[in-house]
Design a protein around this motif. Structure first.
Motif, PDB file in Angstrom:
ATOM      1  N   PHE A 221     -33.019 -32.585  21.948  1.00 34.01           N
ATOM      2  CA  PHE A 221     -34.017 -33.084  20.948  1.00 34.01           C
ATOM      3  C   PHE A 221     -35.551 -32.534  21.552  1.00 34.01           C
ATOM      4  CE2 PHE A 221     -37.473 -36.171  19.966  1.00 34.01           C
ATOM      5  CZ  PHE A 221     -37.367 -36.004  18.660  1.00 34.01           C
ATOM      6  N   TRP A 225     -38.233 -30.348  19.335  1.00 32.38           N
ATOM      7  CA  TRP A 225     -39.206 -31.294  18.796  1.00 32.38           C
ATOM      8  C   TRP A 225     -40.835 -30.895  19.342  1.00 32.38           C
ATOM      9  CZ3 TRP A 225     -39.988 -33.996  14.592  1.00 32.38           C
ATOM     10  CH2 TRP A 225     -40.918 -34.850  14.419  1.00 32.38           C
ATOM     11  N   TYR A 244     -33.874 -38.086  13.507  1.00 34.05           N
ATOM     12  CA  TYR A 244     -35.117 -38.711  14.101  1.00 34.05           C
ATOM     13  C   TYR A 244     -36.083 -39.003  12.681  1.00 34.05           C
ATOM     14  CZ  TYR A 244     -39.917 -39.230  15.886  1.00 34.05           C
ATOM     15  OH  TYR A 244     -41.028 -39.969  16.336  1.00 34.05           O
ATOM     16  N   SER A 256     -29.975 -41.908   8.029  1.00 37.33           N
ATOM     17  CA  SER A 256     -29.968 -41.488   9.320  1.00 37.33           C
ATOM     18  C   SER A 256     -28.628 -41.696  10.060  1.00 37.33           C
ATOM     19  CB  SER A 256     -31.234 -42.247  10.413  1.00 37.33           C
ATOM     20  OG  SER A 256     -31.182 -41.682  11.514  1.00 37.33           O
TER      21      SER A 256
END
Length: 287
Positions: A221, A225, A244, A256
């Motif tokens: 991640f 990100w 996320y 999610s």
């Protein structure tokens, strides 16, 4: 004393149950509800509606494709670069220890710091890379826009290849030296020695490393990100980025959780593929 192993095993089992199994099962349960972030207690059971919505969403299919492409490229790049570096460092030459330390730094460096440094390197206006390509007459490029997925993948490979290098280097130390020396005495060249003697010892290790790298790439991640936030236009949006965004920007915990469950299934498929490859290798060795 007889109960000591059971006490230690129970502690580990309790830890896994509380911090791994229960959150995992609760996440799967959540994927069958319409739970919202702002009012989680009001979530109701909706069956497979979240999964049906994902299957009907072209954007989710694109996210799945980006995830698989990013993971395959990252794992292949890290295995290739890490194995090459390990073979190089297995040789004896002056400065080997210093080079080994230098190549380990990407793995040891904090991920957030690494990502921020690369954001500066790839900056269109003030980045070092564009300054170099501009001075060389190659022009300036939007590395985090036009080549976003390739750039993110390259940074990920740079960050994780030292792990492959260290594991493969340890496996190379286990190759019997007498076999290597016998092959050289028989007239085998370096390529033949590697292919016939060294490679068979590395394959089991590479299988395990490939499995770990695949699962980790599904979950990565921070780098994605911090570099692109999944953009531009979702071209670097992987499953974990989608998890996320859906949970904390769209407040849809149920959807999610469904996306996260799909990621869990991908990891399970990778594990099954590893088990089948291991089983086939064992059967081949026995014949």
């Amino acid at each position: 004393m007889r109960r000591t192993p059971y006490i230690f095993a129970s502690a580990a089992a309790l830890y896994l149950l509380v911090f791994t199994a229960w959150p995992l099962l609760d996440g799967i349960r959540l994927s069958f509800t319409d739970t919202r972030l702002l009012n989680p207690a009001a979530g109701e059971w909706i069956g497979t509606d979240n999964y049906a919505a994902l299957l009907a969403d072209p954007g989710f299919a694109a996210t799945l494709g980006v995830t698989l492409l990013y993971s395959a490229a990252t794992v292949a790049g890290a295995l290739l670069l890490g194995t090459a570096a390990a073979v190089l460092l297995d040789r004896s030459f002056r400065g080997r220890t210093a080079l080994r330390t230098l190549l380990t730094l990407p793995w040891a460096a904090p991920t957030v710091a690494v990502a921020l440094i690369f954001v500066w390197i790839f900056n269109v206006d003030d980045g070092v890379l564009n300054a170099a390509t501009g001075a060389a007459g190659l022009g300036r490029h939007g590395w985090l826009t036009a080549y976003a997925l390739a750039t993110v993948t390259a940074v990920s490979v740079w960050k994780v290849f030292p792990f492959v290098m260290l594991v493969v280097l340890a496996a190379l130390q286990a190759v019997p030296r007498e076999l290597l020396e016998s092959a050289v005495v028989d007239g085998a060249g370096p390529a033949t020695v590697f292919r016939r003697v060294t490679w068979p010892f590395l394959v089991p290790t590479l299988r395990v490393v490939a499995l770990l790298m695949t699962i980790w790439s599904f979950r990565r991640f921070e780098i994605i990100w911090l570099l692109t936030q999944g953009g531009p236009v979702d071209r670097t949006t992987t499953l974990v980025i989608d998890v996320y965004r859906t949970a904390f920007l769209e407040s849809d915990l149920g959807r999610s959780a469904a996306i996260g469950t799909v990621g869990l299934l991908l990891s399970a498929l990778a594990t099954v593929a590893y088990a089948l490859a291991e089983r086939r290798s064992t059967a081949k060795d026995l014949t």
